[in-house]
Design an enzyme around this catalytic site. Structure first.
Site, PDB file in Angstrom:
ATOM      1  N   ASP A   1      48.678  41.404  43.029  1.00  0.00           N
ATOM      2  CA  ASP A   1      48.371  41.854  41.668  1.00  0.00           C
ATOM      3  C   ASP A   1      49.624  41.978  40.804  1.00  0.00           C
ATOM      4  O   ASP A   1      49.594  41.697  39.602  1.00  0.00           O
ATOM      5  CB  ASP A   1      47.628  43.193  41.714  1.00  0.00           C
ATOM      6  CG  ASP A   1      46.309  43.081  42.464  1.00  0.00           C
ATOM      7  OD1 ASP A   1      45.707  41.988  42.441  1.00  0.00           O
ATOM      8  OD2 ASP A   1      45.893  44.082  43.082  1.00  0.00           O
TER       9      ASP A   1
ATOM     10  N   GLU B   1      45.145  39.818  30.756  1.00  0.00           N
ATOM     11  CA  GLU B   1      44.376  38.616  31.010  1.00  0.00           C
ATOM     12  C   GLU B   1      43.028  38.794  30.326  1.00  0.00           C
ATOM     13  O   GLU B   1      42.437  39.860  30.371  1.00  0.00           O
ATOM     14  CB  GLU B   1      44.185  38.439  32.512  1.00  0.00           C
ATOM     15  CG  GLU B   1      43.704  37.074  32.873  1.00  0.00           C
ATOM     16  CD  GLU B   1      43.923  36.798  34.364  1.00  0.00           C
ATOM     17  OE1 GLU B   1      43.957  35.630  34.732  1.00  0.00           O
ATOM     18  OE2 GLU B   1      44.060  37.748  35.135  1.00  0.00           O
TER      19      GLU B   1
ATOM     20  N   ASP C   1      47.448  43.285  34.927  1.00  0.00           N
ATOM     21  CA  ASP C   1      46.376  42.612  35.650  1.00  0.00           C
ATOM     22  C   ASP C   1      45.263  43.623  35.855  1.00  0.00           C
ATOM     23  O   ASP C   1      45.474  44.675  36.450  1.00  0.00           O
ATOM     24  CB  ASP C   1      46.904  42.113  37.000  1.00  0.00           C
ATOM     25  CG  ASP C   1      45.827  41.389  37.790  1.00  0.00           C
ATOM     26  OD1 ASP C   1      45.294  40.401  37.269  1.00  0.00           O
ATOM     27  OD2 ASP C   1      45.521  41.823  38.919  1.00  0.00           O
TER      28      ASP C   1
END
Ligand SMILES: [Zn+2]
Length: 404
Positions: free
Chosen positions: A359, A279, A195
């Site tokens: 996170d 991501e 992340d």
């Protein structure tokens, strides 16, 4: 799959070589601008697009025979051809972008080059007969033998070299090298989701959190101070000119340090994991918001680019997970979709009983989504042209490339 890598090394031209390089930068710029002007005039006159071949014939071969352009003969013709190749590429990107063939940000039409541009560059290809000599010097036609600070070995013979002068007045040789996949690392079992956040540079699905290192934050603060200094200097003053150079130097230092740090981190991640999922952060989308500053400082795009080409190079899997995927509010244990959370909520509890770090939970979801995506459509790997690490602190010439 072949991967193209760029290797940058600092070079130290003598004063005479600097004059030759300045001449080559100038000639490349003139030919580029001549080509752009010729095509613009043809378009305004309603004539057809001037072909690449005709451009080369008129602006290099014929121009060198004319008294007012005779000085073009003082520069390697490959440098001039490569300047036109840059122009042709710029046109092709622009047309492809207009027709929708090229995705992403709309490409702008080619623009004239100026002697005041911060970055001056020329390129030599193999047929220009550039050569790395046994003594470690780089021989360039009509320039001479340049002193190169080799910081690492080139993995194979370079197909081209660009000589760049940056805003801080530094010179670099940037080699393009194509590598095969024979460097594949032995397989490992672990896979990781990452992340990319604002509180930390990166958070891993195994719970590891990576902060932007203090030395980088300090360098960025110093750069900001110098930029403020600069803004207070009177336009056109000598003080301002000196401040511009100081800012350019500090900027280059921050960029080098960040790139080096990102290279170490991405190498470790690729070595230790069989698959890496991130991501797909929409950097251009975020770039317009107030998050812009931290996003650009964080340099995610260059970091994921490194992960991507290193995965391709070392036989690992790299995949981006759809950016509309709700990685934050889905529970990575029970898959329940929870309510939207404010940015300052760092930890939360799911009704299933799991306690989540915001996170780390997101990173675990990214890993799961990456695995699922791969099962659906196979790995998507687009190798690009990325900067290989530049470590300039190493002694010079000891590691001159062999067989080049
Ligand atoms: Zn849950």
């Amino acid at each position: 799959m072949a991967v193209q890598l760029r290797y940058n090394f600092r070079v130290y031209p003598t004063p005479a070589q600097q004059v030759s390089l300045a001449r080559a930068f100038g000639c490349a710029r003139v030919v580029f601008n001549d080509g752009l002007r010729l095509r613009q005039r043809a378009r305004e006159a309603g004539e057809k697009y001037v072909s690449d071949g005709e451009l080369s014939r008129r602006l290099i071969t014929e121009a060198r025979a004319m008294p007012e352009r005779a000085w073009l003969a003082e520069v390697s013709s490959v440098v001039l051809q490569q300047a036109l190749a840059d122009l042709n590429t710029a046109y092709r990107n622009f047309f492809a972008s207009l027709s929708g063939k090229r995705k992403g940000r709309r490409a702008a039409p080619p623009r004239f080059r100026s002697r005041k541009d911060n970055r001056q560059a020329i390129r030599f290809t193999k047929n220009a007969r550039f050569k790395v000599l046994d003594n470690g010097r780089l021989r360039l036609p009509k320039v001479g033998d340049l002193d190169v600070r080799w910081s690492r070995t080139l993995p194979s013979e370079p197909s081209s070299v660009a000589i760049i002068r940056d805003a801080a007045g530094r010179y670099f040789a940037s080699f393009v090298v194509t590598t095969g996949t024979d460097e594949a690392l032995p397989p490992v079992a672990s896979e990781v989701g990452i992340d990319l956040g604002l509180t930390h540079f990166a958070v891993m699905s195994d719970g590891t959190k990576i902060a932007t290192p203090r030395f980088l934050r300090r360098a960025a603060r110093k750069l900001k101070r110098l930029q403020q200094d600069l803004s207070r200097k009177a336009k056109g003053s000598n003080n301002r000119k000196r401040a511009v150079v100081r800012v350019a130097r500090a900027h280059a230092r921050v960029a080098d340090t960040r790139r080096d740090w990102q290279h170490k981190l991405s190498t470790t991640l690729i070595r230790d994991n069989q698959a890496v999922y991130v991501e797909d952060v929409c950097v251009t989308g975020l770039g317009r918001t107030k998050l812009a500053k931290s996003v650009h400082d964080a340099g995610w795009a260059s970091f994921t680019g490194m992960l991507e080409y290193k995965a391709a190079r070392y036989g690992r899997t790299f995949a981006r997970v759809d950016r509309f995927f709700p990685s934050t509010r889905m529970c990575s244990d029970c898959a329940r979709m929870n309510d939207k959370m404010a940015l300052d909520v760092r930890a939360w509890d799911c009704p299933c009983g799991s306690h989540h770090d915001r996170d780390v939970n997101a990173a675990r979801n990214i890993r799961a989504a990456g695995r699922a995506d791969l099962n659906d459509r196979g790995a998507q790997v687009r190798p690009g042209l990325v900067l290989a690490p530049c470590r300039e602190a190493v002694t010079r010439r000891e590691h001159a490339p062999s067989g080049v």
